[in-house]
Write a protein that holds these residues in place. Structure first.
Motif, PDB file in Angstrom:
ATOM      1  N   TYR A 258     135.043  45.482 -34.046  1.00  0.00           N
ATOM      2  CA  TYR A 258     134.988  46.806 -33.428  1.00  0.00           C
ATOM      3  C   TYR A 258     133.784  47.610 -33.925  1.00  0.00           C
ATOM      4  O   TYR A 258     133.101  47.225 -34.878  1.00  0.00           O
ATOM      5  CB  TYR A 258     136.290  47.566 -33.660  1.00  0.00           C
ATOM      6  CG  TYR A 258     136.626  47.805 -35.113  1.00  0.00           C
ATOM      7  CD1 TYR A 258     136.236  48.989 -35.742  1.00  0.00           C
ATOM      8  CD2 TYR A 258     137.324  46.861 -35.851  1.00  0.00           C
ATOM      9  CE1 TYR A 258     136.539  49.218 -37.067  1.00  0.00           C
ATOM     10  CE2 TYR A 258     137.624  47.080 -37.181  1.00  0.00           C
ATOM     11  CZ  TYR A 258     137.230  48.260 -37.785  1.00  0.00           C
ATOM     12  OH  TYR A 258     137.519  48.477 -39.105  1.00  0.00           O
ATOM     13  N   ASP A 259     133.556  48.733 -33.289  1.00  0.00           N
ATOM     14  CA  ASP A 259     132.447  49.646 -33.564  1.00  0.00           C
ATOM     15  C   ASP A 259     132.487  50.105 -35.024  1.00  0.00           C
ATOM     16  O   ASP A 259     133.465  50.707 -35.462  1.00  0.00           O
ATOM     17  CB  ASP A 259     132.570  50.836 -32.609  1.00  0.00           C
ATOM     18  CG  ASP A 259     131.466  51.850 -32.745  1.00  0.00           C
ATOM     19  OD1 ASP A 259     130.672  51.797 -33.710  1.00  0.00           O
ATOM     20  OD2 ASP A 259     131.384  52.729 -31.865  1.00  0.00           O
TER      21      ASP A 259
ATOM     22  N   LEU B  65     133.365  53.809 -36.375  1.00  0.00           N
ATOM     23  CA  LEU B  65     134.722  54.346 -36.367  1.00  0.00           C
ATOM     24  C   LEU B  65     135.183  54.639 -37.796  1.00  0.00           C
ATOM     25  O   LEU B  65     135.245  53.727 -38.632  1.00  0.00           O
ATOM     26  CB  LEU B  65     135.684  53.341 -35.712  1.00  0.00           C
ATOM     27  CG  LEU B  65     137.121  53.798 -35.548  1.00  0.00           C
ATOM     28  CD1 LEU B  65     137.207  54.889 -34.479  1.00  0.00           C
ATOM     29  CD2 LEU B  65     138.015  52.623 -35.177  1.00  0.00           C
TER      30      LEU B  65
ATOM     31  N   HIS C 224     137.386  50.852 -28.852  1.00  0.00           N
ATOM     32  CA  HIS C 224     136.561  50.617 -30.036  1.00  0.00           C
ATOM     33  C   HIS C 224     136.272  49.124 -30.222  1.00  0.00           C
ATOM     34  O   HIS C 224     135.371  48.775 -30.973  1.00  0.00           O
ATOM     35  CB  HIS C 224     137.274  51.123 -31.302  1.00  0.00           C
ATOM     36  CG  HIS C 224     137.657  52.554 -31.243  1.00  0.00           C
ATOM     37  ND1 HIS C 224     138.912  52.993 -31.623  1.00  0.00           N
ATOM     38  CD2 HIS C 224     136.984  53.656 -30.845  1.00  0.00           C
ATOM     39  CE1 HIS C 224     138.984  54.306 -31.472  1.00  0.00           C
ATOM     40  NE2 HIS C 224     137.825  54.730 -30.995  1.00  0.00           N
TER      41      HIS C 224
END
Length: 191
Positions: free
Chosen positions: A92-93, A96, A106
């Protein structure tokens, strides 16, 4: 007979987001929430954990600084009724913050390592849920039923028109992909 803990006594509408977030972390780490219902997950076998950890390490090495790779992390797919999964691996990003709930938008990729007790969930339920939530890539790793030292990876990519996963490849013994990133793995290194 042992009485169930109070947190397992659910109202008809199931566990809410607020009730789930109020549970102790040690409880959340062993459950999944599907349509507000609590599913208690047994601890995976050591081989399952080893494959997931080694694969996560390979993904992390390939991901670069813009992506984070986590294992066994809460992923909130829906608030009402609550649908909270714990994929074996989520990519995921990296921007975050840790205190923010991980949501489908995400995530770039989720990976499940199939266990004997999770066949239906890993082959049918989770892919449908992840696709409906809009996660672009889903991979499932399965051990050969005749030879548990042989892995096969089933890779899927989200079709944005149908919001269903379309097959992106099946890999046995090794994996070489450029989407969602450059990655080459000899499956023996995962076992």
């Amino acid at each position: 007979m042992t009485a169930l803990p109070d947190w397992m006594a659910l109202p008809p509408e199931g566990l809410s987001t607020a009730e789930y977030e109020a549970l102790p972390e040690e409880v959340c780490s062993r459950i999944k929430i599907v349509d507000g219902a609590i599913l208690v997950a047994p601890t995976p076998r050591r081989s399952h954990q080893r494959i997931a950890r080694r694969l996560a390490n390979e993904l992390e090495h390939a991901a670069g600084p813009e992506l984070t790779v986590a294992t066994d992390v809460d992923l909130r797919l829906r608030d009402v009724p609550l649908l909270n999964r714990r994929p074996d691996i989520a990519v995921y990003d990296s921007t975050l913050p840790d205190e923010v709930v991980l949501l489908p938008q995400h995530c770039l990729l989720v990976v499940e390592v199939m266990s004997p007790g999770s066949v239906t969930a890993d082959q049918t339920d989770k892919p449908a849920e992840y696709a409906a939530a809009g996660i672009e890539h889903f991979w499932r790793f399965e051990s050969d039923r005749q030879d548990d030292r042989r892995l096969t990876a089933f890779r899927y990519r989200l079709d944005p028109t149908t919001r269903l996963y379309a097959p992106a490849g099946v890999d046995t013994d090794k994996l070489a992909v450029s989407d969602p990133g450059e990655l080459r793995i000899d499956f023996e290194s995962l076992l």
